[in-house]
Scaffold this motif. Structure first.
Motif, PDB file in Angstrom:
ATOM      1  N   LEU A   1       0.824  -1.213   0.000  1.00  0.00           N
ATOM      2  CA  LEU A   1       0.000   0.000   0.000  1.00  0.00           C
ATOM      3  C   LEU A   1       0.858   1.263   0.000  1.00  0.00           C
ATOM      4  O   LEU A   1       0.475   2.276  -0.603  1.00  0.00           O
ATOM      5  N   ALA A   2       2.024   1.219   0.639  1.00  0.00           N
ATOM      6  CA  ALA A   2       2.942   2.356   0.581  1.00  0.00           C
ATOM      7  C   ALA A   2       3.425   2.575  -0.854  1.00  0.00           C
ATOM      8  O   ALA A   2       3.546   3.714  -1.312  1.00  0.00           O
ATOM      9  N   GLU A   3       3.668   1.477  -1.563  1.00  0.00           N
ATOM     10  CA  GLU A   3       4.076   1.584  -2.973  1.00  0.00           C
ATOM     11  C   GLU A   3       2.937   2.158  -3.811  1.00  0.00           C
ATOM     12  O   GLU A   3       3.161   2.983  -4.701  1.00  0.00           O
ATOM     13  N   VAL A   4       1.706   1.744  -3.535  1.00  0.00           N
ATOM     14  CA  VAL A   4       0.543   2.314  -4.238  1.00  0.00           C
ATOM     15  C   VAL A   4       0.480   3.818  -3.992  1.00  0.00           C
ATOM     16  O   VAL A   4       0.216   4.599  -4.911  1.00  0.00           O
ATOM     17  N   ASP A   5       0.726   4.245  -2.757  1.00  0.00           N
ATOM     18  CA  ASP A   5       0.684   5.680  -2.422  1.00  0.00           C
ATOM     19  C   ASP A   5       1.728   6.486  -3.180  1.00  0.00           C
ATOM     20  O   ASP A   5       1.576   7.697  -3.345  1.00  0.00           O
ATOM     21  N   ARG A   6       2.799   5.841  -3.646  1.00  0.00           N
ATOM     22  CA  ARG A   6       3.854   6.554  -4.388  1.00  0.00           C
ATOM     23  C   ARG A   6       3.512   6.731  -5.870  1.00  0.00           C
ATOM     24  O   ARG A   6       4.261   7.384  -6.590  1.00  0.00           O
ATOM     25  N   ILE A   7       2.409   6.171  -6.328  1.00  0.00           N
ATOM     26  CA  ILE A   7       2.033   6.300  -7.742  1.00  0.00           C
ATOM     27  C   ILE A   7       1.602   7.743  -7.998  1.00  0.00           C
ATOM     28  O   ILE A   7       0.766   8.289  -7.280  1.00  0.00           O
ATOM     29  N   ASP A   8       2.197   8.346  -9.029  1.00  0.00           N
ATOM     30  CA  ASP A   8       1.948   9.765  -9.328  1.00  0.00           C
ATOM     31  C   ASP A   8       0.804  10.006 -10.300  1.00  0.00           C
ATOM     32  O   ASP A   8       0.689  11.093 -10.835  1.00  0.00           O
ATOM     33  N   GLU A   9      -0.003   9.003 -10.528  1.00  0.00           N
ATOM     34  CA  GLU A   9      -1.103   9.134 -11.474  1.00  0.00           C
ATOM     35  C   GLU A   9      -2.396   8.780 -10.768  1.00  0.00           C
ATOM     36  O   GLU A   9      -2.380   8.199  -9.681  1.00  0.00           O
ATOM     37  N   PRO A  10      -3.548   9.131 -11.373  1.00  0.00           N
ATOM     38  CA  PRO A  10      -4.825   8.748 -10.754  1.00  0.00           C
ATOM     39  C   PRO A  10      -4.910   7.220 -10.635  1.00  0.00           C
ATOM     40  O   PRO A  10      -4.760   6.509 -11.618  1.00  0.00           O
ATOM     41  N   VAL A  11      -5.102   6.728  -9.417  1.00  0.00           N
ATOM     42  CA  VAL A  11      -5.089   5.290  -9.169  1.00  0.00           C
ATOM     43  C   VAL A  11      -6.338   4.892  -8.396  1.00  0.00           C
ATOM     44  O   VAL A  11      -6.809   5.632  -7.541  1.00  0.00           O
ATOM     45  N   GLN A  12      -6.849   3.726  -8.726  1.00  0.00           N
ATOM     46  CA  GLN A  12      -7.987   3.149  -8.016  1.00  0.00           C
ATOM     47  C   GLN A  12      -7.523   1.818  -7.440  1.00  0.00           C
ATOM     48  O   GLN A  12      -7.037   0.956  -8.169  1.00  0.00           O
ATOM     49  N   THR A  13      -7.678   1.651  -6.133  1.00  0.00           N
ATOM     50  CA  THR A  13      -7.283   0.421  -5.463  1.00  0.00           C
ATOM     51  C   THR A  13      -8.517  -0.221  -4.858  1.00  0.00           C
ATOM     52  O   THR A  13      -9.334   0.461  -4.251  1.00  0.00           O
TER      53      THR A  13
END
Length: 183
Positions: free
Chosen positions: A154-166
């Motif tokens: 989840l920390a890696e997901v938070d580093r995504i610089d684009e609109p993301v849906q989890t």
């Protein structure tokens, strides 16, 4: 519950005539609720919705046929949960008035960005599966993540610089296919 050896099926009597609209939606939700409830108690292999057997004897035969593979898969899935990640393609780059070469280079960078993010996320997962990205998504993937590694994922997901849906955590719907059940 219908059991054989160390595994069991959760079964319910259904009327095949109920597999019509709008009753189908109720059945889908019920199936999902049963899978979630079982998942709270341990590893599960969610069967495809509307998997039908004629009676308890047929369910036991299914368990006998799949027992070895199902037991091994359940062991591998224990302590894992499924997470879905979608990254929307960025529409900030202008495409009007650019050359064909520049447009293709832009598309390659967009696809490559999804590939790089996938590799970073997959590092935290035991397994992953990328769905074919369409025009809308640069990445559409599912990850089988050990519960002990979810914080890093989840920390890696938070580093995504684009609109993301989890989405998630879910039972391992995308990772529970059994080869011995293939038609």
């Amino acid at each position: 519950m219908v059991a054989h050896g160390t595994i069991a099926l959760v079964v319910a009597d259904v009327n095949p005539a109920d597999f019509t609209e709008p009753e189908m939606l109720t059945l889908v939700r019920r199936h999902h609720d049963v899978v979630l409830d079982a998942f709270r108690h341990g590893a599960v292999l969610p069967m495809r919705f509307a998997t039908m057997v004629t009676d308890d004897a047929a369910a036991r035969q299914l368990l006998r046929t799949c027992h070895e593979e199902a037991s091994a898969t359940l062991s591998a899935l224990a302590g894992h949960r499924e997470w879905g990640v979608r990254i929307r393609r960025s529409s900030t780059a202008p495409t009007k008035g650019i050359s064909g070469t520049d447009y293709l280079a832009l598309r390659r960078r967009q696809r490559g960005g999804g590939d790089q993010v996938h590799q970073r996320l997959a590092h935290h997962a035991s397994r992953s599966s990328v769905r074919q990205p369409g025009a809308e998504f640069g990445l559409d993937a599912v990850y089988l993540v050990p519960e002990s590694g979810e914080a890093g994922f989840l920390a890696e997901v938070d580093r995504i610089d684009e609109p993301v849906q989890t989405t998630g955590p879910w039972p391992p719907y995308s990772f529970s296919e059994l080869r011995t059940m293939a038609p």
